[in-house]
Motif scaffolding. Structure first.
Motif, PDB file in Angstrom:
ATOM      1  N   ALA A   8       0.834  -1.209   0.000  1.00 46.73           N
ATOM      2  CA  ALA A   8       0.000   0.000   0.000  1.00 46.73           C
ATOM      3  C   ALA A   8       0.868   1.258   0.000  1.00 46.73           C
ATOM      4  CB  ALA A   8      -0.908   0.013   1.224  1.00 46.73           C
ATOM      5  N   LEU A   9       0.375   2.282  -0.661  1.00 44.94           N
ATOM      6  CA  LEU A   9       1.063   3.574  -0.650  1.00 44.94           C
ATOM      7  C   LEU A   9       1.031   4.155   0.758  1.00 44.94           C
ATOM      8  CD1 LEU A   9      -0.522   5.134  -3.849  1.00 44.94           C
ATOM      9  CD2 LEU A   9       1.735   4.083  -3.637  1.00 44.94           C
ATOM     10  N   GLU A  10       2.046   4.920   1.102  1.00 45.86           N
ATOM     11  CA  GLU A  10       2.075   5.545   2.422  1.00 45.86           C
ATOM     12  C   GLU A  10       0.870   6.448   2.646  1.00 45.86           C
ATOM     13  OE1 GLU A  10       5.673   7.468   3.610  1.00 45.86           O
ATOM     14  OE2 GLU A  10       6.906   5.876   2.783  1.00 45.86           O
ATOM     15  N   SER A  11       0.434   7.127   1.600  1.00 45.36           N
ATOM     16  CA  SER A  11      -0.676   8.069   1.741  1.00 45.36           C
ATOM     17  C   SER A  11      -2.040   7.397   1.594  1.00 45.36           C
ATOM     18  CB  SER A  11      -0.554   9.190   0.708  1.00 45.36           C
ATOM     19  OG  SER A  11      -0.676   8.667  -0.605  1.00 45.36           O
ATOM     20  N   ALA A  12      -2.065   6.090   1.285  1.00 43.63           N
ATOM     21  CA  ALA A  12      -3.341   5.392   1.082  1.00 43.63           C
ATOM     22  C   ALA A  12      -3.335   4.046   1.795  1.00 43.63           C
ATOM     23  CB  ALA A  12      -3.609   5.203  -0.405  1.00 43.63           C
ATOM     24  N   PRO A  13      -3.464   4.041   3.127  1.00 46.72           N
ATOM     25  CA  PRO A  13      -3.460   2.780   3.864  1.00 46.72           C
ATOM     26  C   PRO A  13      -4.658   1.909   3.488  1.00 46.72           C
ATOM     27  CG  PRO A  13      -4.135   4.574   5.290  1.00 46.72           C
ATOM     28  CD  PRO A  13      -3.696   5.179   4.002  1.00 46.72           C
ATOM     29  N   VAL A  14      -4.490   0.614   3.659  1.00 51.07           N
ATOM     30  CA  VAL A  14      -5.538  -0.350   3.341  1.00 51.07           C
ATOM     31  C   VAL A  14      -6.664  -0.229   4.362  1.00 51.07           C
ATOM     32  CG1 VAL A  14      -6.091  -2.802   3.129  1.00 51.07           C
ATOM     33  CG2 VAL A  14      -3.906  -1.938   2.278  1.00 51.07           C
ATOM     34  N   GLY A  15      -7.885  -0.018   3.861  1.00 49.63           N
ATOM     35  CA  GLY A  15      -9.054   0.046   4.733  1.00 49.63           C
ATOM     36  C   GLY A  15      -9.768  -1.281   4.804  1.00 49.63           C
ATOM     37  N   GLY A  16      -9.570  -2.103   3.780  1.00 47.11           N
ATOM     38  CA  GLY A  16     -10.204  -3.409   3.732  1.00 47.11           C
ATOM     39  C   GLY A  16     -10.102  -3.987   2.340  1.00 47.11           C
ATOM     40  N   ILE A  17     -10.862  -5.039   2.106  1.00 51.73           N
ATOM     41  CA  ILE A  17     -10.896  -5.708   0.819  1.00 51.73           C
ATOM     42  C   ILE A  17     -12.356  -5.841   0.416  1.00 51.73           C
ATOM     43  CG2 ILE A  17     -10.307  -7.814  -0.434  1.00 51.73           C
ATOM     44  CD1 ILE A  17      -8.044  -8.214   1.561  1.00 51.73           C
ATOM     45  N   ASP A  18     -12.674  -5.482  -0.834  1.00 45.08           N
ATOM     46  CA  ASP A  18     -14.063  -5.562  -1.279  1.00 45.08           C
ATOM     47  C   ASP A  18     -14.423  -6.993  -1.688  1.00 45.08           C
ATOM     48  OD1 ASP A  18     -13.088  -5.960  -3.854  1.00 45.08           O
ATOM     49  OD2 ASP A  18     -13.733  -4.022  -4.605  1.00 45.08           O
ATOM     50  N   THR A  52      -4.978   3.453  11.836  1.00 45.76           N
ATOM     51  CA  THR A  52      -4.019   4.131  12.708  1.00 45.76           C
ATOM     52  C   THR A  52      -2.699   3.368  12.769  1.00 45.76           C
ATOM     53  OG1 THR A  52      -5.823   5.055  14.016  1.00 45.76           O
ATOM     54  CG2 THR A  52      -3.647   5.021  15.037  1.00 45.76           C
ATOM     55  N   ALA A  53      -2.767   2.038  12.879  1.00 46.42           N
ATOM     56  CA  ALA A  53      -1.541   1.225  12.936  1.00 46.42           C
ATOM     57  C   ALA A  53      -0.724   1.377  11.652  1.00 46.42           C
ATOM     58  CB  ALA A  53      -1.896  -0.235  13.163  1.00 46.42           C
ATOM     59  N   GLN A  54      -1.403   1.397  10.504  1.00 45.39           N
ATOM     60  CA  GLN A  54      -0.678   1.556   9.241  1.00 45.39           C
ATOM     61  C   GLN A  54      -0.037   2.937   9.131  1.00 45.39           C
ATOM     62  OE1 GLN A  54      -2.481  -0.197   5.590  1.00 45.39           O
ATOM     63  NE2 GLN A  54      -4.200  -0.564   6.978  1.00 45.39           N
ATOM     64  N   LEU A  55      -0.752   3.961   9.559  1.00 39.70           N
ATOM     65  CA  LEU A  55      -0.193   5.310   9.507  1.00 39.70           C
ATOM     66  C   LEU A  55       1.019   5.426  10.425  1.00 39.70           C
ATOM     67  CD1 LEU A  55      -3.514   7.328   9.466  1.00 39.70           C
ATOM     68  CD2 LEU A  55      -1.846   7.178   7.606  1.00 39.70           C
ATOM     69  N   LEU A  56       0.917   4.883  11.624  1.00 40.73           N
ATOM     70  CA  LEU A  56       2.050   4.932  12.555  1.00 40.73           C
ATOM     71  C   LEU A  56       3.229   4.124  12.028  1.00 40.73           C
ATOM     72  CD1 LEU A  56       0.128   4.655  15.942  1.00 40.73           C
ATOM     73  CD2 LEU A  56       1.139   6.698  14.913  1.00 40.73           C
ATOM     74  N   HIS A  57       2.947   3.026  11.348  1.00 36.81           N
ATOM     75  CA  HIS A  57       4.005   2.211  10.738  1.00 36.81           C
ATOM     76  C   HIS A  57       4.818   3.030   9.731  1.00 36.81           C
ATOM     77  CE1 HIS A  57       6.020  -1.219   8.925  1.00 36.81           C
ATOM     78  NE2 HIS A  57       5.604  -0.784   7.746  1.00 36.81           N
ATOM     79  N   HIS A  58       4.151   3.939   9.046  1.00 36.09           N
ATOM     80  CA  HIS A  58       4.811   4.793   8.054  1.00 36.09           C
ATOM     81  C   HIS A  58       5.276   6.115   8.667  1.00 36.09           C
ATOM     82  CE1 HIS A  58       4.102   2.277   4.592  1.00 36.09           C
ATOM     83  NE2 HIS A  58       2.836   2.153   4.926  1.00 36.09           N
TER      84      HIS A  58
END
Length: 67
Positions: A8-18, A52-58
């Motif tokens: 995933a891009l840093e500016s577009a964290p994964v919200g889920g899968i459709d 939040t976890a993905q954003l903090l990871h980046h």
């Protein structure tokens, strides 16, 4: 799922899968404020924790408000 998060891009964290298996995300560089609305038991807290976890990871700044 870890592979999808890693790609995933840093500016577009994964919200889920459709339903089609595609990644659902929102580019936070374009839309910095994103409400997450679910009914009772709709896992809104889980979505907020995941983002939040993905954003903090980046090394990004994250503020999650859960009411």
């Amino acid at each position: 799922m870890p592979e999808l998060v890693a790609k995933a891009l840093e500016s577009a964290p994964v919200g889920g899968i459709d339903a089609g298996g595609r990644i659902v995300s929102v580019d936070l560089g374009i839309a910095a404020h994103n409400p997450v609305c679910t009914g009772s038991g709709g896992d809104g807290s889980t979505v907020l924790r995941t983002l939040t976890a993905q954003l903090l990871h980046h090394s990004a700044y994250a503020l999650a408000l859960n009411r």
